[in-house]
Design an enzyme around this catalytic site. Structure first.
Site, PDB file in Angstrom:
ATOM      1  N   LYS A  67       1.000  -1.022   0.073  1.00 37.63           N
ATOM      2  CA  LYS A  67      -0.159  -0.075   0.184  1.00 37.63           C
ATOM      3  C   LYS A  67       1.052   1.388   0.070  1.00 37.63           C
ATOM      4  CE  LYS A  67      -1.916   2.255   3.652  1.00 37.63           C
ATOM      5  NZ  LYS A  67      -1.761   3.008   4.925  1.00 37.63           N
ATOM      6  N   ARG A 106      -4.423  10.511   4.395  1.00 36.81           N
ATOM      7  CA  ARG A 106      -2.975  11.389   4.780  1.00 36.81           C
ATOM      8  C   ARG A 106      -2.046  11.996   3.828  1.00 36.81           C
ATOM      9  NH1 ARG A 106      -0.343  14.417   7.847  1.00 36.81           N
ATOM     10  NH2 ARG A 106       2.458  14.641   7.567  1.00 36.81           N
ATOM     11  N   ARG A 150       2.309  14.417  13.064  1.00 41.50           N
ATOM     12  CA  ARG A 150       3.345  14.471  11.834  1.00 41.50           C
ATOM     13  C   ARG A 150       2.587  15.796  10.254  1.00 41.50           C
ATOM     14  NH1 ARG A 150       1.050   8.692   9.553  1.00 41.50           N
ATOM     15  NH2 ARG A 150      -1.414   9.019   9.885  1.00 41.50           N
ATOM     16  N   ASP A 181       5.852   1.374  11.585  1.00 39.70           N
ATOM     17  CA  ASP A 181       3.652   0.261  11.322  1.00 39.70           C
ATOM     18  C   ASP A 181       4.211  -1.621  12.155  1.00 39.70           C
ATOM     19  OD1 ASP A 181       3.362   2.994  10.652  1.00 39.70           O
ATOM     20  OD2 ASP A 181       3.693   1.794   8.336  1.00 39.70           O
ATOM     21  N   ILE A 205       9.121   7.821  15.567  1.00 39.93           N
ATOM     22  CA  ILE A 205       8.643   7.815  14.696  1.00 39.93           C
ATOM     23  C   ILE A 205       7.696   8.887  14.986  1.00 39.93           C
ATOM     24  CG2 ILE A 205       8.086   7.997  12.564  1.00 39.93           C
ATOM     25  CD1 ILE A 205      11.056   6.804  13.170  1.00 39.93           C
TER      26      ILE A 205
END
Length: 425
Positions: A22, A94, A123, A312, A334
């Site tokens: 993705k 996003r 972010r 992730d 992160i």
């Protein structure tokens, strides 16, 4: 609203086909804005985020057509008719901000809503905007939109090459600036660029479209701008996060699963942590087999930009560590708000304490099924993994997050022996 119901305690056994990435597909689709010719993408995953990006590109005038009956090959192309990326689409995902660089490079103007997506932190896109400004763009923020235009460029309304040093190896900023630089006048250098495999995949496709990009796979990308880009055909790489998630599923359930198409090289940091915890991982050249024969050991993990441990995979790995012997320290560097799965795991009997950017996970003998609430994409799947290992029934609510990043998750797990079903709400 749909929910997923799991009866835990069944070791997984079988094979799962890993789909296209993705996080590679979305910027590749945005790259269609760089040319008036057709871009053919194969191995496209069937996900909600892909539909969202398709809707956005069609707003810009790019036709997105299925080139095969299964929908896994997309043909994209058309003339840009609008430079506005509206709030009603961008708020859903996003990655929509990735149209900013290509639009600015191709037609000299873009009006893009400030992005939305998962609630895992602010972010900001300041690195995207600062880099584009260094390439000659004028940026205004008004009414929740970024309005960017090329005022003078090199005298022809085009962006100009620049040396851009990213203070942080941002994936999104690297992708946006990389695409913008392909049509800029002169040479652009992206220093401290992100090195994720998805960025390498984007760069390879852009080169097939006529770009001149050097340093692929390194932290220093050198792009010599070209006058125009052409169409191309490109196959999207396998999804390393999907592969890593199912690797953790095999480990937490105490089973054995072959991940067809998975690339072990893309999973190196996760594979090291899994092996240290007692999980066996073997590469046969066309896939990866993951199995757990005995107990798990607690292992520390700290998220870092690639090739470090991926953010992730943090939630999934934490679920795994919740049933390991001993303790594990999981540190998130992160995103500042990516521990929202912790209270839900604790509802299932996990012993996790958060201290700032770190979580101390003290393994328990077994988790207990419970109703839990998903808060974001990766948190959602961590609760599914916990449910696979838990005693009794787990009900995961708000699973629409899962559909953004996992195709047919419950069917793939059920095919390997999991007792799992989606119940319409």
């Amino acid at each position: 609203m749909d929910r997923i119901v799991i009866q835990g305690g069944r070791p997984l056994a079988g094979e799962i086909a890993v789909g296209g990435a993705k996080n590679a597909a979305l910027p590749l689709m945005a790259a269609a804005l760089l040319t008036d010719e057709r871009l053919l993408l194969s191995n496209v995953p069937l996900l909600a985020d892909i539909r969202t990006m398709s809707d956005l590109l069609e707003r810009h005038g790019i036709a997105v057509e299925r080139a095969t009956a299964d929908g896994r090959t997309l043909s994209l192309g058309g003339r840009i008719g609008s430079v506005e990326a509206p709030y009603d689409i961008v708020r859903k995902m996003r990655a929509s901000v990735l149209v900013l660089g290509p639009l600015l490079a191709r037609v000299g103007e873009a009006r893009v809503s400030l992005p939305g997506g998962c609630a895992i932190g602010t972010r900001p896109i300041d690195l995207h905007l600062k880099g584009l400004q260094e390439m000659g763009a004028e940026i205004r923020l008004e009414g929740g939109y970024v309005h960017a235009r090329v005022a003078n460029g090199a005298g022809n309304g085009r962006l100009r090459g620049a040396t851009i040093v990213l203070p942080f190896a941002s994936v999104g900023a690297t992708e946006n600036l990389l695409m913008a630089a392909t049509l800029a006048d002169g040479e652009t250098v992206l220093a401290n660029a992100a090195r994720e495999p998805e960025i390498g995949d984007l760069a390879e496709c852009l080169n097939a479209m006529g770009a001149r990009i050097g340093g692929i796979g390194t932290e220093r990308l050198i792009i010599e701008g070209v006058a125009r880009m052409r169409g191309a055909a490109h196959t999207i790489i396998p999804d390393r996060i999907e592969a890593g998630t199912y690797a953790c599923a095999a480990a937490i359930s105490g089973g054995e699963v072959r991940l067809r198409h998975a690339r072990l090289a893309d999973l190196a940091s996760l594979a090291r942590a899994l092996r240290e915890s007692g999980v066996e991982i073997d590469d046969d050249g066309e896939g990866v087999t993951v199995q757990r024969r005995s107990g798990l050991r607690g292992v520390d993990a700290m998220t870092e930009p690639y090739p470090g441990f991926p953010t992730d995979m943090q939630a999934q790995f934490m679920a795994l560590m919740s049933v390991a012997d001993g303790a594990a320290l999981v540190t998130e560097t992160i995103f500042e708000n990516r521990f929202m799965h912790v209270p839900e795991l604790n509802r299932m009997g996990a012993r996790i304490n958060v201290h700032g950017a770190s979580a101390i996970v003290r393994g328990v003998a077994a988790l207990s099924g419970a109703p839990v609430m998903a808060t974001d994409l990766r948190a959602s799947v961590s609760l599914v993994l916990a449910g696979l290992a838990a005693r009794g029934e787990t009900v995961v609510n708000r699973v629409y997050h899962l559909d953004r990043g996992y195709e047919a998750l419950e069917r793939k797990l059920a095919a390997c022996g999991a007792s799992i079903e989606r119940v319409p709400g």
